[in-house]
Design a protein around this motif. Structure first.
Motif, PDB file in Angstrom:
ATOM      1  N   THR A  29       7.786  -6.428  -5.721  1.00 49.43           N
ATOM      2  CA  THR A  29       7.434  -5.027  -5.994  1.00 49.43           C
ATOM      3  C   THR A  29       6.107  -4.716  -5.319  1.00 49.43           C
ATOM      4  O   THR A  29       5.310  -5.627  -5.052  1.00 49.43           O
ATOM      5  N   ASN A  30       5.855  -3.444  -5.059  1.00 48.86           N
ATOM      6  CA  ASN A  30       4.558  -3.080  -4.494  1.00 48.86           C
ATOM      7  C   ASN A  30       3.586  -2.685  -5.603  1.00 48.86           C
ATOM      8  O   ASN A  30       3.948  -2.594  -6.784  1.00 48.86           O
ATOM      9  N   ARG A  31       2.348  -2.443  -5.223  1.00 49.99           N
ATOM     10  CA  ARG A  31       1.310  -2.157  -6.209  1.00 49.99           C
ATOM     11  C   ARG A  31       1.626  -0.910  -7.023  1.00 49.99           C
ATOM     12  O   ARG A  31       1.408  -0.871  -8.242  1.00 49.99           O
ATOM     13  N   ALA A  32       2.171   0.146  -6.388  1.00 49.36           N
ATOM     14  CA  ALA A  32       2.476   1.386  -7.103  1.00 49.36           C
ATOM     15  C   ALA A  32       3.520   1.134  -8.194  1.00 49.36           C
ATOM     16  O   ALA A  32       3.434   1.688  -9.295  1.00 49.36           O
ATOM     17  N   TRP A  33       4.509   0.289  -7.918  1.00 50.39           N
ATOM     18  CA  TRP A  33       5.537  -0.050  -8.923  1.00 50.39           C
ATOM     19  C   TRP A  33       4.883  -0.741 -10.120  1.00 50.39           C
ATOM     20  O   TRP A  33       5.135  -0.396 -11.273  1.00 50.39           O
ATOM     21  N   ASP A  82       5.930 -10.164 -17.254  1.00 53.69           N
ATOM     22  CA  ASP A  82       5.255 -10.785 -16.117  1.00 53.69           C
ATOM     23  C   ASP A  82       4.952  -9.715 -15.073  1.00 53.69           C
ATOM     24  O   ASP A  82       5.872  -9.022 -14.598  1.00 53.69           O
ATOM     25  N   PRO A  83       3.685  -9.543 -14.680  1.00 48.80           N
ATOM     26  CA  PRO A  83       3.348  -8.477 -13.725  1.00 48.80           C
ATOM     27  C   PRO A  83       3.998  -8.645 -12.355  1.00 48.80           C
ATOM     28  O   PRO A  83       4.075  -7.680 -11.588  1.00 48.80           O
ATOM     29  N   THR A  84       4.479  -9.858 -12.048  1.00 54.92           N
ATOM     30  CA  THR A  84       5.177 -10.050 -10.775  1.00 54.92           C
ATOM     31  C   THR A  84       6.643  -9.670 -10.878  1.00 54.92           C
ATOM     32  O   THR A  84       7.346  -9.658  -9.877  1.00 54.92           O
ATOM     33  N   PHE A  85       7.123  -9.362 -12.108  1.00 55.27           N
ATOM     34  CA  PHE A  85       8.521  -9.049 -12.393  1.00 55.27           C
ATOM     35  C   PHE A  85       9.437 -10.222 -12.080  1.00 55.27           C
ATOM     36  O   PHE A  85      10.634 -10.047 -11.836  1.00 55.27           O
ATOM     37  N   GLU A 143       0.802  -1.226   0.000  1.00 50.77           N
ATOM     38  CA  GLU A 143       0.000   0.000   0.000  1.00 50.77           C
ATOM     39  C   GLU A 143       0.836   1.278   0.000  1.00 50.77           C
ATOM     40  O   GLU A 143       0.280   2.384  -0.034  1.00 50.77           O
ATOM     41  N   LEU A 144       2.162   1.156   0.024  1.00 48.38           N
ATOM     42  CA  LEU A 144       2.992   2.374  -0.020  1.00 48.38           C
ATOM     43  C   LEU A 144       2.668   3.178  -1.274  1.00 48.38           C
ATOM     44  O   LEU A 144       2.541   2.609  -2.366  1.00 48.38           O
ATOM     45  N   PRO A 145       2.530   4.512  -1.162  1.00 43.75           N
ATOM     46  CA  PRO A 145       2.060   5.317  -2.297  1.00 43.75           C
ATOM     47  C   PRO A 145       3.104   5.574  -3.369  1.00 43.75           C
ATOM     48  O   PRO A 145       2.798   6.127  -4.410  1.00 43.75           O
ATOM     49  N   THR A 146       4.359   5.223  -3.123  1.00 43.39           N
ATOM     50  CA  THR A 146       5.404   5.419  -4.130  1.00 43.39           C
ATOM     51  C   THR A 146       5.936   4.071  -4.581  1.00 43.39           C
ATOM     52  O   THR A 146       5.767   3.057  -3.896  1.00 43.39           O
ATOM     53  N   GLU A 147       6.603   4.046  -5.765  1.00 39.57           N
ATOM     54  CA  GLU A 147       7.046   2.784  -6.331  1.00 39.57           C
ATOM     55  C   GLU A 147       8.243   2.237  -5.540  1.00 39.57           C
ATOM     56  O   GLU A 147       9.243   2.929  -5.386  1.00 39.57           O
ATOM     57  N   VAL A 148       8.133   0.974  -5.106  1.00 35.96           N
ATOM     58  CA  VAL A 148       9.192   0.343  -4.307  1.00 35.96           C
ATOM     59  C   VAL A 148       9.415  -1.079  -4.801  1.00 35.96           C
ATOM     60  O   VAL A 148       8.461  -1.818  -5.083  1.00 35.96           O
ATOM     61  N   ALA A 149      10.689  -1.468  -4.904  1.00 35.25           N
ATOM     62  CA  ALA A 149      11.059  -2.849  -5.226  1.00 35.25           C
ATOM     63  C   ALA A 149      12.199  -3.276  -4.312  1.00 35.25           C
ATOM     64  O   ALA A 149      13.004  -2.444  -3.872  1.00 35.25           O
ATOM     65  N   PHE A 208       2.582   1.636 -12.155  1.00 31.54           N
ATOM     66  CA  PHE A 208       3.348   2.584 -12.974  1.00 31.54           C
ATOM     67  C   PHE A 208       3.930   1.872 -14.194  1.00 31.54           C
ATOM     68  O   PHE A 208       3.899   2.401 -15.316  1.00 31.54           O
ATOM     69  N   ALA A 209       4.485   0.686 -13.987  1.00 26.50           N
ATOM     70  CA  ALA A 209       5.077  -0.060 -15.097  1.00 26.50           C
ATOM     71  C   ALA A 209       4.032  -0.368 -16.162  1.00 26.50           C
ATOM     72  O   ALA A 209       4.267  -0.194 -17.368  1.00 26.50           O
ATOM     73  N   SER A 210       2.856  -0.826 -15.733  1.00 29.80           N
ATOM     74  CA  SER A 210       1.807  -1.151 -16.677  1.00 29.80           C
ATOM     75  C   SER A 210       1.328   0.074 -17.439  1.00 29.80           C
ATOM     76  O   SER A 210       1.110   0.030 -18.657  1.00 29.80           O
ATOM     77  N   ALA A 211       1.192   1.205 -16.735  1.00 30.71           N
ATOM     78  CA  ALA A 211       0.714   2.431 -17.377  1.00 30.71           C
ATOM     79  C   ALA A 211       1.720   2.995 -18.364  1.00 30.71           C
ATOM     80  O   ALA A 211       1.364   3.798 -19.236  1.00 30.71           O
ATOM     81  N   ASN A 212       2.997   2.566 -18.251  1.00 32.50           N
ATOM     82  CA  ASN A 212       4.034   3.098 -19.131  1.00 32.50           C
ATOM     83  C   ASN A 212       4.564   2.051 -20.110  1.00 32.50           C
ATOM     84  O   ASN A 212       5.697   2.139 -20.574  1.00 32.50           O
ATOM     85  N   GLY A 213       3.726   1.052 -20.422  1.00 34.56           N
ATOM     86  CA  GLY A 213       4.025   0.148 -21.526  1.00 34.56           C
ATOM     87  C   GLY A 213       4.701  -1.161 -21.174  1.00 34.56           C
ATOM     88  O   GLY A 213       5.072  -1.920 -22.076  1.00 34.56           O
ATOM     89  N   TYR A 214       4.881  -1.477 -19.896  1.00 34.18           N
ATOM     90  CA  TYR A 214       5.519  -2.739 -19.530  1.00 34.18           C
ATOM     91  C   TYR A 214       4.549  -3.891 -19.805  1.00 34.18           C
ATOM     92  O   TYR A 214       3.398  -3.876 -19.349  1.00 34.18           O
TER      93      TYR A 214
END
Length: 340
Positions: free
Chosen positions: A30-34, A46-49, A13-19, A37-43
């Motif tokens: 990775t957290n949900r924000a990461w 695998d969503p779990t990285f 639930e952290l509001p900034t991207e963290v891995a 962001f990745a999905s919104a920018n074309g990644y």
């Protein structure tokens, strides 16, 4: 919710991207924000990285992207224990907006699984845009210096010479004109120096009352009410301080009119200039020092007044802000000065 799930839920639930990276730079979680962001920018991976090595991704483009090379090298130093923290500002513009981020990497060690690094990406676009506005304002100051030095120096010198000739025929009138022109010349030189000044100025002891009264005499306003309530000695660059008072008095008269009441006094850590004019809307009180405009209750026009006051305060390591005055108008406070 079970107690064992709390850390993982909080991380997600952290509001900034963290891995979290392992000792080799592979992404562990990775957290949900990461992920968002990745999905919104074309990644599209695998969503779990799973299987993604952050350092290898950076290394793959290090010859084309300096920031990627710096990030990879910095994170490696953190993972090896050479550095306790690594930070990097970098641009990450999209097709529709300009964005900047701050990457931070910090190490931590697991007793059972070895060394890890937490990598965070914080958006700092607002800060960068504010820095760009300050740079643009400083560029305007430099342009002001150029205009003053090239367009006013010659005419002023000629006017002073003519005034000295008049002084020989009409001593009183000539003397007044010479003094006025020399004051203008001083302001021009001070303004030019202000626009070109670096962060180092020479400060000497000055008296609040004396400096304020000298500046007020230059305003040549006989209808306004002016009073220095109290006074003390402090350190300042006298020419810049005079220009600061010129700006604040001019601003007070602009708002309050020729019959304004203007007061100068001390605060615990500085001094204030206040008036009984219509005041400034609270929403604009910070903007008047930054935007390069002069704002009153009814109109807005281009100007360089209060931003110059803010620049003078900055050169002295003072703070400056506006609030409602005890007289009902605007009160500008300058704080952080050094009493003698």
């Amino acid at each position: 919710m079970g107690a064992a799930s709390l850390p993982g839920q909080g991380f997600d639930e952290l509001p900034t991207e963290v891995a979290i990276l392992d000792s080799q730079g592979a992404i562990v979680i990775t957290n949900r924000a990461w992920r968002t962001f990745a999905s919104a920018n074309g990644y599209t991976g695998d969503p779990t990285f799973s299987g993604v090595n952050y350092l290898e991704v950076c290394d793959a483009v290090r010859h084309d992207c300096e920031e990627a090379a710096l990030a990879a090298d910095g994170i490696r130093r953190v993972l090896s224990g050479e550095d306790d923290m690594f930070a990097l500002d970098y641009p990450c513009h999209s097709p529709t907006e300009r964005r900047w981020f701050l990457m931070r990497a910090v190490p931590f060690r697991s007793s059972s699984n070895g060394q890890y690094a937490v990598v965070m990406h914080l958006e700092i676009t607002d800060r960068r845009l504010a820095e760009h506005r300050v740079k643009a304002q400083n560029d305007r100051f430099k342009m002001l210096a150029y205009v003053l030095s090239t367009n006013l120096h010659g005419p002023l010198s000629e006017a002073i010479a003519a005034a000295r000739q008049l002084e020989q025929r009409d001593e009183a009138a000539g003397n007044t004109l010479v003094q006025t022109l020399e004051q203008i010349e001083t302001l021009v030189k001070t303004g030019t120096a202000l626009a070109e000044a670096d962060s180092t100025i020479e400060q000497v002891p000055v008296t609040l009352r004396e400096q304020a009264e000298v500046a007020w005499e230059r305003s040549q306003n006989e209808n306004a009410s002016f009073l220095v309530v109290d006074s003390r000695i402090f350190l300042a660059e006298p020419n810049l301080l005079q220009l600061l008072f010129d700006v604040l008095f001019s601003n007070a008269l602009e708002h309050g009119g020729d019959t304004a009441r203007i007061r100068v006094g001390m605060t615990y850590t500085g001094f204030y200039v206040e008036d009984d004019g219509p005041g400034i809307d609270p929403a604009n009180r910070e903007r008047i020092f930054e935007s390069g405009v002069v704002i009153n209750s009814t109109a807005e026009r281009e100007g360089m007044g209060l931003p110059i006051a803010a620049r003078i305060a900055e050169l002295h390591d003072w703070s400056i802000h506006a609030e409602q005055s005890n007289l009902g108008g605007t009160r500008v406070e300058v704080n952080g000065i050094e009493w003698v």
